[in-house]
Design a protein around this motif. Structure first.
Motif, PDB file in Angstrom:
ATOM      1  N   ARG A  22       0.842  -1.186   0.000  1.00 51.73           N
ATOM      2  CA  ARG A  22       0.000   0.000   0.000  1.00 51.73           C
ATOM      3  C   ARG A  22       0.882   1.242   0.000  1.00 51.73           C
ATOM      4  NH1 ARG A  22      -2.266  -3.432   3.685  1.00 51.73           N
ATOM      5  NH2 ARG A  22      -4.263  -4.279   3.052  1.00 51.73           N
ATOM      6  N   ALA A  23       0.451   2.247  -0.746  1.00 48.56           N
ATOM      7  CA  ALA A  23       1.200   3.507  -0.796  1.00 48.56           C
ATOM      8  C   ALA A  23       0.236   4.663  -0.596  1.00 48.56           C
ATOM      9  CB  ALA A  23       1.899   3.658  -2.140  1.00 48.56           C
ATOM     10  N   THR A  24       0.666   5.644   0.170  1.00 48.01           N
ATOM     11  CA  THR A  24      -0.087   6.870   0.387  1.00 48.01           C
ATOM     12  C   THR A  24       0.809   8.034   0.022  1.00 48.01           C
ATOM     13  OG1 THR A  24      -1.313   5.861   2.197  1.00 48.01           O
ATOM     14  CG2 THR A  24      -1.345   8.245   2.071  1.00 48.01           C
ATOM     15  N   ASN A  35       7.336   0.555   4.719  1.00 50.99           N
ATOM     16  CA  ASN A  35       6.959  -0.137   5.950  1.00 50.99           C
ATOM     17  C   ASN A  35       7.441   0.624   7.186  1.00 50.99           C
ATOM     18  OD1 ASN A  35       5.757  -2.175   4.465  1.00 50.99           O
ATOM     19  ND2 ASN A  35       7.627  -3.380   4.400  1.00 50.99           N
ATOM     20  N   GLY A  36       7.352   1.938   7.151  1.00 51.13           N
ATOM     21  CA  GLY A  36       7.718   2.765   8.283  1.00 51.13           C
ATOM     22  C   GLY A  36       9.201   3.034   8.430  1.00 51.13           C
ATOM     23  N   VAL A  37      10.028   2.516   7.533  1.00 47.46           N
ATOM     24  CA  VAL A  37      11.480   2.673   7.605  1.00 47.46           C
ATOM     25  C   VAL A  37      11.920   3.643   6.499  1.00 47.46           C
ATOM     26  CG1 VAL A  37      13.693   1.462   7.417  1.00 47.46           C
ATOM     27  CG2 VAL A  37      11.735   0.318   8.444  1.00 47.46           C
ATOM     28  N   ILE A  39      13.675   5.103   3.415  1.00 44.95           N
ATOM     29  CA  ILE A  39      14.151   4.334   2.266  1.00 44.95           C
ATOM     30  C   ILE A  39      15.679   4.283   2.203  1.00 44.95           C
ATOM     31  CG2 ILE A  39      14.176   6.174   0.548  1.00 44.95           C
ATOM     32  CD1 ILE A  39      12.750   4.092  -1.318  1.00 44.95           C
ATOM     33  N   GLN A  40      16.372   5.262   2.806  1.00 45.82           N
ATOM     34  CA  GLN A  40      17.833   5.284   2.754  1.00 45.82           C
ATOM     35  C   GLN A  40      18.464   4.147   3.553  1.00 45.82           C
ATOM     36  OE1 GLN A  40      15.957   7.881   3.672  1.00 45.82           O
ATOM     37  NE2 GLN A  40      16.322   9.486   2.184  1.00 45.82           N
ATOM     38  N   ILE A  41      17.748   3.583   4.536  1.00 45.48           N
ATOM     39  CA  ILE A  41      18.323   2.508   5.355  1.00 45.48           C
ATOM     40  C   ILE A  41      17.617   1.173   5.122  1.00 45.48           C
ATOM     41  CG2 ILE A  41      19.194   4.074   7.112  1.00 45.48           C
ATOM     42  CD1 ILE A  41      16.836   3.239   8.872  1.00 45.48           C
ATOM     43  N   LEU A  42      16.823   1.095   4.056  1.00 42.87           N
ATOM     44  CA  LEU A  42      16.112  -0.140   3.727  1.00 42.87           C
ATOM     45  C   LEU A  42      17.102  -1.247   3.401  1.00 42.87           C
ATOM     46  CD1 LEU A  42      13.215  -1.273   3.178  1.00 42.87           C
ATOM     47  CD2 LEU A  42      13.595  -0.683   0.801  1.00 42.87           C
ATOM     48  N   GLU A  43      16.881  -2.409   3.944  1.00 42.74           N
ATOM     49  CA  GLU A  43      17.731  -3.576   3.673  1.00 42.74           C
ATOM     50  C   GLU A  43      16.874  -4.683   3.105  1.00 42.74           C
ATOM     51  OE1 GLU A  43      20.984  -4.000   3.864  1.00 42.74           O
ATOM     52  OE2 GLU A  43      21.334  -1.990   4.612  1.00 42.74           O
TER      53      GLU A  43
END
Length: 65
Positions: A22-24, A35-37, A39-43
């Protein structure tokens, strides 16, 4: 009674097998979260690269403010 006009908010979703994404989109400071994180630290890194790619394309097309 008149409806109040607020900021434009866009909700969308996508499905694959049993997963739902889902995107808002709403006016703000330009922060992107998955998912609340942030995007720069997404793994893992490959997932981050795939998530950032549409943003880079939109920026190259001067579609981001």
């Amino acid at each position: 009674m008149a409806k109040k006009k607020g900021p434009k908010i866009v909700n969308t979703s996508g499905k694959r097998k049993t997963a739902v994404a889902r995107a808002t989109l709403k006016p703000g400071k330009g922060r992107v979260r998955v998912n609340g994180v942030p995007i720069q630290i997404l793994e893992p890194e490959l997932a981050r690269m795939k998530a950032v790619e549409p943003l880079k394309i939109a920026d190259a097309m001067d579609r981001l403010d």
